[in-house]
Design a protein around this motif. Structure first.
Motif, mmCIF file in Angstrom:
data_model
loop_
_atom_site.group_PDB
_atom_site.id
_atom_site.type_symbol
_atom_site.label_atom_id
_atom_site.label_comp_id
_atom_site.label_asym_id
_atom_site.label_seq_id
_atom_site.Cartn_x
_atom_site.Cartn_y
_atom_site.Cartn_z
ATOM 1 N N UNK A 53 73.803 47.072 -17.782
ATOM 2 C CA UNK A 53 73.752 46.018 -18.545
ATOM 3 C C UNK A 53 73.447 44.518 -18.394
ATOM 4 N N UNK A 54 74.293 44.235 -17.518
ATOM 5 C CA UNK A 54 73.976 42.806 -16.938
ATOM 6 C C UNK A 54 72.593 42.625 -16.600
ATOM 7 N N UNK A 55 72.007 43.517 -15.732
ATOM 8 C CA UNK A 55 70.529 43.228 -15.468
ATOM 9 C C UNK A 55 69.656 43.151 -16.886
ATOM 10 N N UNK B 167 70.004 39.905 -18.427
ATOM 11 C CA UNK B 167 69.636 38.885 -17.791
ATOM 12 C C UNK B 167 68.813 37.589 -18.189
ATOM 13 N N UNK B 168 67.573 38.446 -18.765
ATOM 14 C CA UNK B 168 66.766 37.225 -19.380
ATOM 15 C C UNK B 168 67.392 36.349 -20.551
ATOM 16 N N UNK B 169 68.723 36.934 -21.015
ATOM 17 C CA UNK B 169 69.093 36.128 -22.083
ATOM 18 C C UNK B 169 70.338 35.304 -21.710
ATOM 19 N N UNK B 170 70.554 33.881 -22.181
ATOM 20 C CA UNK B 170 71.639 33.309 -21.702
ATOM 21 C C UNK B 170 72.725 33.664 -22.752
ATOM 22 N N UNK C 55 87.709 48.172 -24.912
ATOM 23 C CA UNK C 55 86.445 48.501 -24.287
ATOM 24 C C UNK C 55 85.394 47.445 -24.627
ATOM 25 N N UNK C 56 84.935 47.413 -25.994
ATOM 26 C CA UNK C 56 84.108 46.501 -25.998
ATOM 27 C C UNK C 56 84.542 45.063 -25.609
ATOM 28 N N UNK C 57 85.646 44.417 -25.875
ATOM 29 C CA UNK C 57 85.840 43.145 -25.452
ATOM 30 C C UNK C 57 85.487 43.000 -23.880
ATOM 31 N N UNK C 58 86.221 43.871 -23.198
ATOM 32 C CA UNK C 58 85.674 44.002 -21.680
ATOM 33 C C UNK C 58 84.316 44.065 -21.339
ATOM 34 N N UNK C 59 83.686 44.633 -22.032
ATOM 35 C CA UNK C 59 82.088 44.709 -21.927
ATOM 36 C C UNK C 59 81.460 43.504 -22.526
ATOM 37 N N UNK C 60 81.913 42.941 -23.426
ATOM 38 C CA UNK C 60 81.447 41.506 -23.989
ATOM 39 C C UNK C 60 81.610 40.498 -22.778
ATOM 40 N N UNK C 61 82.860 40.490 -22.450
ATOM 41 C CA UNK C 61 82.999 39.225 -21.480
ATOM 42 C C UNK C 61 82.115 39.471 -19.994
ATOM 43 N N UNK C 62 82.014 40.841 -19.636
ATOM 44 C CA UNK C 62 81.063 41.200 -18.614
ATOM 45 C C UNK C 62 79.706 40.777 -18.781
#
Length: 146
Positions: A83-85, A88-91, A124-131
């Motif tokens: 997901x992070x990769x 990555x193109x988006x700020x 779960x979604x909050x943790x993912x969004x923070x990541x």
């Protein structure tokens, strides 16, 4: 020997099944993107997406299917989500995270009546969004500067 069937909810039942399977995941995703499209408070995160949200909805559905313990559709089609990769193109700052979570929070509240499942999904979604935050810039949205 007869197999005993428990009437107690199984703690290991997947979120996918607890939600109601494929149709329920589609409803959650569809509502999420309806909110993103319609809420003025989500305009910054909406602008990060293409004009049509069909492809985004398809990707999110396939990701959630596997993430929730259902068929690993995204993985089968595109490999590991990373997901992070992929983002990555988006700020992604707290502004985009908060707008994304506004839509997901409301979609979950509208679709998930079970309080413990609702709370689990929110967490779960909050943790993912923070990541997903990949910039420490806190761009001010028009809503906070107006």
């Amino acid at each position: 020997m007869t197999e005993r069937v428990s009437t107690e909810p199984k703690s290991n039942t997947s979120i996918y099944l607890q939600l109601g399977g494929e149709a329920a995941v589609h409803r959650l995703v569809d509502r999420f993107y309806e909110l993103m499209e319609g809420l003025s408070e989500a305009r910054t995160v909406r602008q990060m997406h293409p004009p049509s949200l069909v492809g985004s909805a398809d990707s999110l559905f396939k990701f959630l299917s596997g993430w929730f313990g259902g068929p690993p559709l995204f993985h089968q089609e595109r490999g590991h989500p990373r997901l992070r990769m992929r983002h990555a193109p988006f700020a992604v700052s707290v502004v985009e995270r908060d707008e994304w979570m506004l839509c997901m929070h409301q979609a979950i509240n509208e679709q998930v009546d079970d309080p413990s499942l609702n709370a689990k999904l929110q967490r779960m979604f909050s943790e993912m969004a923070d990541h997903m935050i990949n910039t420490d810039g806190c761009r001010a949205s028009a809503a906070t500067t107006a």
